[in-house]
Design an enzyme around this catalytic site. Structure first.
Site, PDB file in Angstrom:
ATOM      1  N   LYS A  11     -36.143  24.184 -85.336  1.00 20.46           N
ATOM      2  CA  LYS A  11     -36.082  22.965 -84.493  1.00 20.46           C
ATOM      3  C   LYS A  11     -37.357  22.854 -83.682  1.00 20.46           C
ATOM      4  CE  LYS A  11     -35.523  25.270 -80.367  1.00 20.46           C
ATOM      5  NZ  LYS A  11     -36.441  25.280 -79.244  1.00 20.46           N
ATOM      6  N   ASP A 137     -29.519  27.866 -77.802  1.00 18.29           N
ATOM      7  CA  ASP A 137     -29.908  26.950 -78.881  1.00 18.29           C
ATOM      8  C   ASP A 137     -28.957  27.015 -80.075  1.00 18.29           C
ATOM      9  OD1 ASP A 137     -32.140  26.083 -77.514  1.00 18.29           O
ATOM     10  OD2 ASP A 137     -33.502  27.517 -78.465  1.00 18.29           O
TER      11      ASP A 137
HETATM   12  O1  C5P Z   1     -30.186  31.507 -74.566  1.00 14.03           O
HETATM   13  P1  C5P Z   1     -31.467  32.165 -74.886  1.00 14.03           P
HETATM   14  O2  C5P Z   1     -31.265  33.591 -75.313  1.00 14.03           O
HETATM   15  O3  C5P Z   1     -32.320  31.422 -75.815  1.00 14.03           O
HETATM   16  O4  C5P Z   1     -32.260  32.228 -73.521  1.00 14.03           O
HETATM   17  C1  C5P Z   1     -33.333  33.114 -73.331  1.00 14.03           C
HETATM   18  C2  C5P Z   1     -33.688  33.155 -71.860  1.00 14.03           C
HETATM   19  O5  C5P Z   1     -34.223  31.895 -71.446  1.00 14.03           O
HETATM   20  C3  C5P Z   1     -32.516  33.406 -70.935  1.00 14.03           C
HETATM   21  O6  C5P Z   1     -32.281  34.764 -70.766  1.00 14.03           O
HETATM   22  C4  C5P Z   1     -32.981  32.740 -69.654  1.00 14.03           C
HETATM   23  O7  C5P Z   1     -33.870  33.593 -68.965  1.00 14.03           O
HETATM   24  C5  C5P Z   1     -33.810  31.557 -70.145  1.00 14.03           C
HETATM   25  N1  C5P Z   1     -33.027  30.287 -70.195  1.00 14.03           N
HETATM   26  C6  C5P Z   1     -32.703  29.661 -69.004  1.00 14.03           C
HETATM   27  N2  C5P Z   1     -31.987  28.492 -69.050  1.00 14.03           N
HETATM   28  C7  C5P Z   1     -31.625  27.945 -70.230  1.00 14.03           C
HETATM   29  C8  C5P Z   1     -31.966  28.572 -71.438  1.00 14.03           C
HETATM   30  C9  C5P Z   1     -32.682  29.758 -71.387  1.00 14.03           C
HETATM   31  O8  C5P Z   1     -33.042  30.132 -67.914  1.00 14.03           O
HETATM   32  N3  C5P Z   1     -30.937  26.814 -70.234  1.00 14.03           N
END
Ligand code: C5P
Length: 312
Positions: A11, A137
């Site tokens: 994406k 995601d």
């Molecule tokens: O959900 P994902 O593992 O992709 O997120 C990685 C990091 O990105 C999280 O640990 C967080 O620090 C940050 N994040 C965030 N807010 C979001 C998505 C991600 O702070 N909505």
């Protein structure tokens, strides 16, 4: 049926507005996802025992609990007591840690594939809820749609049905550097604190010295972008593409700025960074143009991986 092979698509974020930090440490977002045809290939082979194995053509990819695809299989196996296991084989094309959601997409493919292979018959809403436990995601990929809005942590998905038939060509440049997503969000928080951005200033009235913070606020809202996309009006799309994290990541990694500048010199417009980076993509009007740009970019940059891709 005990084997299934799936394309696990990447994406880009055409719009990513970070709204605020939440009590759980994550951030509330408004984002517009586009699925593209750059893809990994995943083969799932159900096993009669409870073992989960993972193999991949890339040696450095984690094979166990640190891999989201492996975690997705474990989550389904343990929650629904399937008594079964799976051999997961991943052929990677999506660069790892690039801001194109490869790991999340793989996890979504495993959820969707095992839902079929193990006969779980879970609806999309349930798979999305499970996916959100693995990564913000993942739900987008579970929805199996070319364009969608993401709210909350980016995990509350609303497919944009009006864009179902719209397709764009992209030139995609991935600088060969590792960007840590948690670090970028942390820096975003720090910039906001440093620049003492008040609720009033978020509406456009800014304190002096707010250059970075100002650039993390969108000029247009996401509805304007959605409308520009549906009309395929690239000049309007150009003004409405937006990513709050772009200036934060660019400030830390000059190579990404250099890549953006190179694309601008080549006449590519609009250009935006995807997610927390380092991927930079341009929206172009034809496959021919995308291929010609990719040839030019490949010949004079060894520090960048280049792809041509289309909405999927
Ligand atoms: O959900 P994902 O593992 O992709 O997120 C990685 C990091 O990105 C999280 O640990 C967080 O620090 C940050 N994040 C965030 N807010 C979001 C998505 C991600 O702070 N909505």
């Amino acid at each position: 049926m005990n084997t299934l092979t799936l394309n696990s698509y990447a994406k880009v974020n055409l719009y990513l507005s970070v709204l605020n930090q939440r009590k759980d440490g994550y951030h509330n977002l408004k984002t517009l996802f586009e699925r593209i045809d750059l893809a990994d290939k995943i083969t799932l082979k159900s096993r009669p025992d409870k073992k989960i194995t993972l193999t991949c053509n890339i040696k450095t990819l984690p094979r166990g609990n640190a891999n989201l695809a492996w975690q997705a299989a474990k989550l389904l196996r343990d929650k629904f007591n399937t008594g079964k296991g799976v051999d997961i084989k991943i052929i990677k094309r999506i660069p790892v840690g690039s801001g194109m959601g490869g790991g999340s997409s793989n996890a979504a493919s495993v959820l969707m594939g095992l839902n079929k292979l193990w006969g779980l018959k879970l609806p999309k809403t349930k798979l999305s809820e499970l996916g959100a436990k693995l990564g913000c995601d993942v739900p987008f990929f579970v929805y199996n749609t070319p364009f969608a809005l993401g709210e909350g942590r980016g995990d509350k998905i609303k497919p944009l049905k009006g864009l179902d038939r719209v397709k764009f060509w992209h030139i995609i440049a991935v600088p060969k550097i590792k960007v840590s997503t948690p670090l970028i969000y942390k820096k975003w928080d720090e910039y906001l604190k440093t620049f003492k951005l008040t609720p009033l200033s978020r509406c456009g009235i800014l304190h002096k010295n707010t250059c970075v913070a100002a650039l993390t606020i969108p000029r247009y809202n996401v509805n304007i972008l959605t409308s520009a996309l549906s009309k395929k009006d690239l000049s309007l799309v150009s003004g409405a593409l937006f990513n709050s994290l772009e200036q934060v990541t660019l400030k830390l990694y000059p190579l990404i700025t250099a890549v953006k500048e190179k694309l601008i010199r080549m006449g590519v417009r609009p250009i935006l960074m995807s997610g927390s980076g380092p991927t930079v993509f341009g929206v172009v009007s034809s496959r021919k143009e995308a291929l010609s740009l990719s040839r030019q970019l490949k010949t004079n940059s060894s520090s960048v991986q280049v792809f041509v891709s289309r909405t999927r």
